[in-house]
Design an enzyme around this catalytic site. Structure first.
Site, PDB file in Angstrom:
ATOM      1  N   ASP A 152       0.846  -1.197   0.000  1.00 48.86           N
ATOM      2  CA  ASP A 152       0.000   0.000   0.000  1.00 48.86           C
ATOM      3  C   ASP A 152       0.881   1.247   0.000  1.00 48.86           C
ATOM      4  O   ASP A 152       0.562   2.259   0.612  1.00 48.86           O
ATOM      5  CB  ASP A 152      -0.922  -0.014   1.228  1.00 48.86           C
ATOM      6  N   SER A 202      -2.596  -1.187  -8.046  1.00 47.59           N
ATOM      7  CA  SER A 202      -3.981  -1.566  -7.736  1.00 47.59           C
ATOM      8  C   SER A 202      -3.965  -2.920  -7.022  1.00 47.59           C
ATOM      9  O   SER A 202      -4.159  -3.974  -7.632  1.00 47.59           O
ATOM     10  CB  SER A 202      -4.808  -1.618  -9.024  1.00 47.59           C
ATOM     11  N   LYS A 223      -5.884  -4.623  -4.964  1.00 45.27           N
ATOM     12  CA  LYS A 223      -7.013  -5.554  -4.993  1.00 45.27           C
ATOM     13  C   LYS A 223      -7.165  -6.202  -6.370  1.00 45.27           C
ATOM     14  O   LYS A 223      -7.489  -7.387  -6.477  1.00 45.27           O
ATOM     15  CB  LYS A 223      -8.287  -4.830  -4.570  1.00 45.27           C
ATOM     16  N   CYS A 260     -20.275 -12.668  -4.592  1.00 48.46           N
ATOM     17  CA  CYS A 260     -21.217 -11.881  -3.795  1.00 48.46           C
ATOM     18  C   CYS A 260     -22.657 -12.299  -4.095  1.00 48.46           C
ATOM     19  O   CYS A 260     -23.547 -12.103  -3.266  1.00 48.46           O
ATOM     20  CB  CYS A 260     -21.051 -10.387  -4.082  1.00 48.46           C
ATOM     21  N   CYS A 298     -24.102  -5.002   2.213  1.00 47.90           N
ATOM     22  CA  CYS A 298     -23.197  -3.860   2.404  1.00 47.90           C
ATOM     23  C   CYS A 298     -23.817  -2.573   1.872  1.00 47.90           C
ATOM     24  O   CYS A 298     -23.704  -1.505   2.497  1.00 47.90           O
ATOM     25  CB  CYS A 298     -21.844  -4.131   1.752  1.00 47.90           C
ATOM     26  N   CYS A 357     -14.194   3.015   9.163  1.00 45.57           N
ATOM     27  CA  CYS A 357     -15.553   2.500   9.341  1.00 45.57           C
ATOM     28  C   CYS A 357     -15.569   1.060   8.862  1.00 45.57           C
ATOM     29  O   CYS A 357     -15.080   0.761   7.774  1.00 45.57           O
ATOM     30  CB  CYS A 357     -16.553   3.344   8.539  1.00 45.57           C
ATOM     31  N   CYS A 402     -19.614  -1.911   6.420  1.00 46.20           N
ATOM     32  CA  CYS A 402     -19.855  -2.758   5.247  1.00 46.20           C
ATOM     33  C   CYS A 402     -19.135  -4.093   5.344  1.00 46.20           C
ATOM     34  O   CYS A 402     -19.503  -5.058   4.665  1.00 46.20           O
ATOM     35  CB  CYS A 402     -19.503  -2.029   3.957  1.00 46.20           C
TER      36      CYS A 402
END
Length: 313
Positions: A131, A136, A138, A185, A191, A239, A242
């Site tokens: 990171d 990218s 992911k 998913c 989410c 947060c 999700c």
């Protein structure tokens, strides 16, 4: 050029260095649709003030390393079995920041792994990121079969859910790639439905302008937007909503064996009142070697006071 090292040997060594998951993707075989998805996201302004997301190197990995042939993606499970408090005057800190700075933990392992790889034969190049560059993460993790990019924008693994930190080693070795992960998913929209600010504007698209994590960590403004302040629900640093509602996380999360990710005690249930008066000295004391140092003292105070305003209202 042939090198005396196989893809399987590389993956086995990565696991010996402590990575929980490892996979390989070939740059020439990468799915090009991700570039158009990223560009569309940028064109909508969903990156907010995160200008680094528009770095052209993010869309062409060979601008990062011209002779890269393969990307070795790794993941570290960081889940610890503690829960956030529902007390209205207790502050909530995202799980990713509870323990030691993940950049430092990943960096140490990736450096050792990269040095080992380069030592296998003259001419082998390895460049690692945690990171820490225009990569990218992911996307490459999905290409390497580690997991899939979910509707909330996080990478979900079958073994650990989305509670993973990602890193990668770029190399000039042309290795044997793994199969890209398929998406699982299904019809679940938990989410999207749970996000109090509707930051997930549609499946697989997150608008940072509406995201509580973005505003508590990245927004440097003196005050937060009203629609964010009124929906903070106790969050002062990131947060996890999700992720908490995700069935994959609820079923498959398992405690990490990485001791550095165990929470610093003061990160589990700090009061909003104490954070609302956080001084520079106290900030330095509370957050040693922590990814939470990205949130400056005045931002902690701003975030905590916004939550206190909701309590009083």
């Amino acid at each position: 050029m042939n090198y005396p090292i196989t893809s399987n040997q590389i993956k086995q060594k990565a696991q010996e260095f402590g990575f929980h998951k490892v996979g390989i993707s070939l740059v020439d075989e990468a799915d090009s649709s991700a570039v158009s998805h990223l560009q569309s996201w940028l064109n909508h302004g969903y990156q907010a003030d995160m200008q680094w997301m528009a770095n052209p190197k993010r869309q062409d990995i060979r601008q990062v390393m011209p002779d890269v042939e393969s990307v070795i993606s790794v993941a570290l499970n960081y889940y610890t079995p503690y829960q956030h408090s529902d007390e209205p005057k207790i502050a909530k800190i995202s799980r990713y920041g509870w323990g030691r700075d993940y950049h430092r933990v990943l960096d140490k392992k990736l450096k050792a792994f990269s040095l080992w790889l380069e030592a296998q034969a003259p001419g082998i190049k390895a460049r690692y990121y945690a990171d820490t560059g225009p990569i990218s993460d992911k996307f490459w993790a999905q290409q390497a079969g580690l997991g899939w990019i979910a509707k909330n924008g996080n990478l979900i693994t079958r073994e650990y859910g989305s509670w993973v930190f990602l890193g990668e080693v770029l190399t000039n070795l042309k290795l044997t790639g793994d199969r890209a992960h398929t998406q699982h998913c299904g019809t679940c929209n938990r989410c999207l439905e749970a996000c109090p600010t509707q930051a997930i504007v549609k499946p697989f698209v997150v608008d940072a302008n509406r995201c509580i994590a973005y505003h508590t960590i990245e927004n440097r403004a003196e005050d937060l937007p009203d629609e964010i302040k009124s929906n903070l629900q106790g969050w002062v640093a990131g947060c996890d909503i999700c992720q908490d509602v995700c069935p994959w996380n609820q079923r498959f999360a398992q405690p990490t064996d990485v001791k550095e990710f165990e929470p610093y005690p003061e990160n589990l249930a700090p009061t909003l009142a104490e954070l609302a008066e956080l001084s520079e000295d106290e900030w330095n004391r509370r957050f040693p070697a922590s990814a939470l140092r990205r949130i400056k003292p005045e931002m902690w105070r701003r975030n905590a006071r916004a939550n206190l305003g909701n309590c009083e209202g």
